[in-house]
Design an enzyme around this catalytic site. Structure first.
Site, PDB file in Angstrom:
ATOM      1  N   LYS A   1       0.829  -1.196   0.000  1.00  0.00           N
ATOM      2  CA  LYS A   1       0.000   0.000   0.000  1.00  0.00           C
ATOM      3  C   LYS A   1       0.869   1.253   0.000  1.00  0.00           C
ATOM      4  O   LYS A   1       2.028   1.218   0.428  1.00  0.00           O
ATOM      5  CB  LYS A   1      -0.890   0.030   1.251  1.00  0.00           C
ATOM      6  CG  LYS A   1      -1.940  -1.045   1.341  1.00  0.00           C
ATOM      7  CD  LYS A   1      -2.687  -0.947   2.657  1.00  0.00           C
ATOM      8  CE  LYS A   1      -3.752  -2.011   2.795  1.00  0.00           C
ATOM      9  NZ  LYS A   1      -4.886  -1.809   1.878  1.00  0.00           N
TER      10      LYS A   1
ATOM     11  N   ARG B   1     -10.429 -11.497   1.545  1.00  0.00           N
ATOM     12  CA  ARG B   1     -11.359 -12.483   0.983  1.00  0.00           C
ATOM     13  C   ARG B   1     -10.772 -13.883   1.017  1.00  0.00           C
ATOM     14  O   ARG B   1     -11.503 -14.861   1.079  1.00  0.00           O
ATOM     15  CB  ARG B   1     -11.748 -12.074  -0.435  1.00  0.00           C
ATOM     16  CG  ARG B   1     -10.609 -12.052  -1.434  1.00  0.00           C
ATOM     17  CD  ARG B   1     -10.925 -11.186  -2.647  1.00  0.00           C
ATOM     18  NE  ARG B   1     -10.957  -9.780  -2.287  1.00  0.00           N
ATOM     19  CZ  ARG B   1     -11.268  -8.800  -3.139  1.00  0.00           C
ATOM     20  NH1 ARG B   1     -11.565  -9.086  -4.393  1.00  0.00           N
ATOM     21  NH2 ARG B   1     -11.280  -7.553  -2.734  1.00  0.00           N
TER      22      ARG B   1
END
Length: 509
Positions: free
Chosen positions: A286, A360
């Site tokens: 990130k 996920r």
């Protein structure tokens, strides 16, 4: 500590060192209920002496003014608070107003607060009033060096004790005080969730989050906690969890909390919460800006643990199982990579295209394992899953996607009651097509469009035909740019979801 007592308005004693709070609607008489306590006549006389223009200004929603009044030479320390139009005064406005009262009393130095007329005969407003009082006083102060050592581990305003006396007319006071106790237990669950989510990543990582979960066993003998370490996770073939967690020296954990209290041996409700205790994005790292907020990527798991904390106090006759996959997503020589293919717990293969789409992967394994082991009647998962949800719905509404309309409608109804806003998004075959892979069963991202929905489409491969609802709380789990100013949501973690899932469970009995 907050103590809240409900009394008939004519039984409330008005003494020195109290703060008496008077709510004023724009379109209702303020004296109707105040006159039931003769000690409040001085307040009525003061309000009657004001000209209409000044009084109308005071009655505007959220406006406060402090007064020093005297009755028989005794001071009555008074706070007037505007409530706006009574027809617009809903439960969330009550929540916000009662929070403002708490914060204003704290600012003024009062610990003993009397609220004689805010809800009068409206018992339906009692629940949000209590929520606003308790949740607004929350502080995450345990790491502040200017707070005395003995109070660092307390959550409420530097360990101050607050007493609130609320006036009602013609109410079932035993029932009302029992409701107060229930609501406070739910709020304690919110506070437990907030404390965990607010804690920094050097304090809460997978193992210490598991230890926090284990403390729930001491609260109720109907709660059992199991913590699976890396070896057990590997034995089970939970390769999504293993892959995401293997870049960190802090090994992953799978936390399972069982609450069994139904006399009919009902199938449980399964709650699954994403708990990435810190998310760098892994190899797909990130940007550095605001990366510190990625301690909140464990918020889904913290919400689920907050729900279990509330259940530990309330003795609801339900069966609930919480499954929390916990990892730290770090870049290192052992990290999983873009291009990897992972065989998940249920046998499906996943092509990894972005290691920052890690939530996920761990949720998928936890969902498949929880459904396989517990055969639940319904499944609800919580996750700070996608930035796309913030783009779509902002920071005040969570996304809701699922495969069972009946379950979805129940959740929407519960959230409306508690003011925790959620919005249903569609899940159709077109979105399932977007996550098909050329080299595996599915891929872990579906492109730029519909990112929140393609993430849910990914998860749908792991829930079989069990009624399932997925809640993307990326925008609502903590206060961010654009978060609505709510007195009961101090800066940091909000504990979003604890209250409306508890409402859902209570209504499901």
């Amino acid at each position: 500590m907050v103590k809240i007592t409900i009394k008939n308005i004519d039984e409330i004693e008005i003494v020195a060192n109290q703060l008496v709070v008077i709510g004023l609607f724009e379109d209702n008489s303020y004296s109707e209920h105040l006159k039931n306590n003769s000690k409040l006549n001085v307040v009525i006389d003061y309000l009657d002496s004001l000209d209409k223009k000044k009084l109308d200004q005071i009655k505007k929603y959220g406006k406060t003014i402090a007064l020093g009044l005297f009755a028989d030479n005794n001071p009555i320390n008074t706070l007037l608070i505007g409530l706006g139009n009574s027809h617009d005064f809903n439960k969330d406005k009550m929540r916000h107003i009662s929070g403002l009262i708490s914060l204003r009393a704290k600012e003024m130095g009062y610990n003993d607060i009397v609220i004689p007329n805010l809800i009068s005969e409206e018992e339906s407003k009692l629940e949000p009033l209590v929520e606003g009082i308790v949740l607004s006083l929350y502080e995450f102060n345990k790491f502040k060096t200017d707070i005395a050592n003995e109070s660092r581990n307390h959550h409420l305003s530097s360990n101050n004790e607050y007493t609130f006396t609320v006036g009602l007319n013609h109410a079932d006071f035993d029932k009302c005080n029992a409701l107060v106790k229930t609501v406070k237990s739910v709020c304690d669950g919110v506070i437990f969730s907030r404390d965990l989510a607010n804690s920094p990543p050097n304090i809460i990582y997978p193992d210490t989050l598991a230890k926090a979960a284990q403390t729930l066993e001491s609260k109720n003998d109907k709660i059992h906690v199991e913590v699976m370490d890396l070896k057990k996770i590997e034995e089970l073939g939970l390769n999504g969890i293993i892959s995401v967690g293997k870049g960190s020296q802090n090994e992953p954990r799978l936390i399972i909390v069982e609450y069994n209290n139904s006399s009919t041996n009902d199938k449980p409700v399964l709650l699954v919460g994403k708990a990435v205790t810190f998310d760098t994005g892994g190899i797909s790292i990130k940007p550095s800006e605001r990366m510190d907020e990625m301690k909140f990527d464990k918020s889904g798991g913290c919400t689920v643990l907050g729900i279990m904390h509330a259940l530990s106090s309330l003795n609801l006759p339900v069966n609930v199982v919480a499954v929390i996959p916990s990892v730290e997503n770090m870049p290192s020589g052992t990290s999983y990579r873009p291009g990897d293919i992972i065989r998940m717990y249920n046998g499906k293969t996943v092509e990894v295209l972005n290691t920052d789409a890690e939530g996920r992967l761990i949720l998928a394994d936890a969902l498949a394992y929880g459904i396989s082991k517990y055969s639940p009647k319904s499944v609800i998962d919580f996750a700070t899953l996608t930035g796309a949800c913030i783009i779509a719905l902002g920071t005040n509404v969570a996304g809701l996607i699922g495969n069972d309309e009946k379950l979805i409608q129940k959740l929407l109804s519960s959230s409306k009651n508690t003011g925790e806003k959620i919005w249903q998004l569609p899940l159709s075959d077109e979105f399932l097509d977007l996550i098909k892979s050329n080299v595996a069963t599915i891929k872990n991202i579906g492109g730029r469009t519909g990112g929140t929905i393609t993430a849910a489409a990914f998860l749908s491969h792991f829930v079989q035909n069990v009624p399932w609802a997925h809640l993307d709380i990326a925008g609502t789990a903590w206060t961010q740019d654009g978060t609505a100013d709510r007195s009961y949501n101090p800066k940091g973690s909000t504990g979003f979801g604890v209250r409306f899932i508890m409402k859902f469970l209570m209504d499901s009995q």
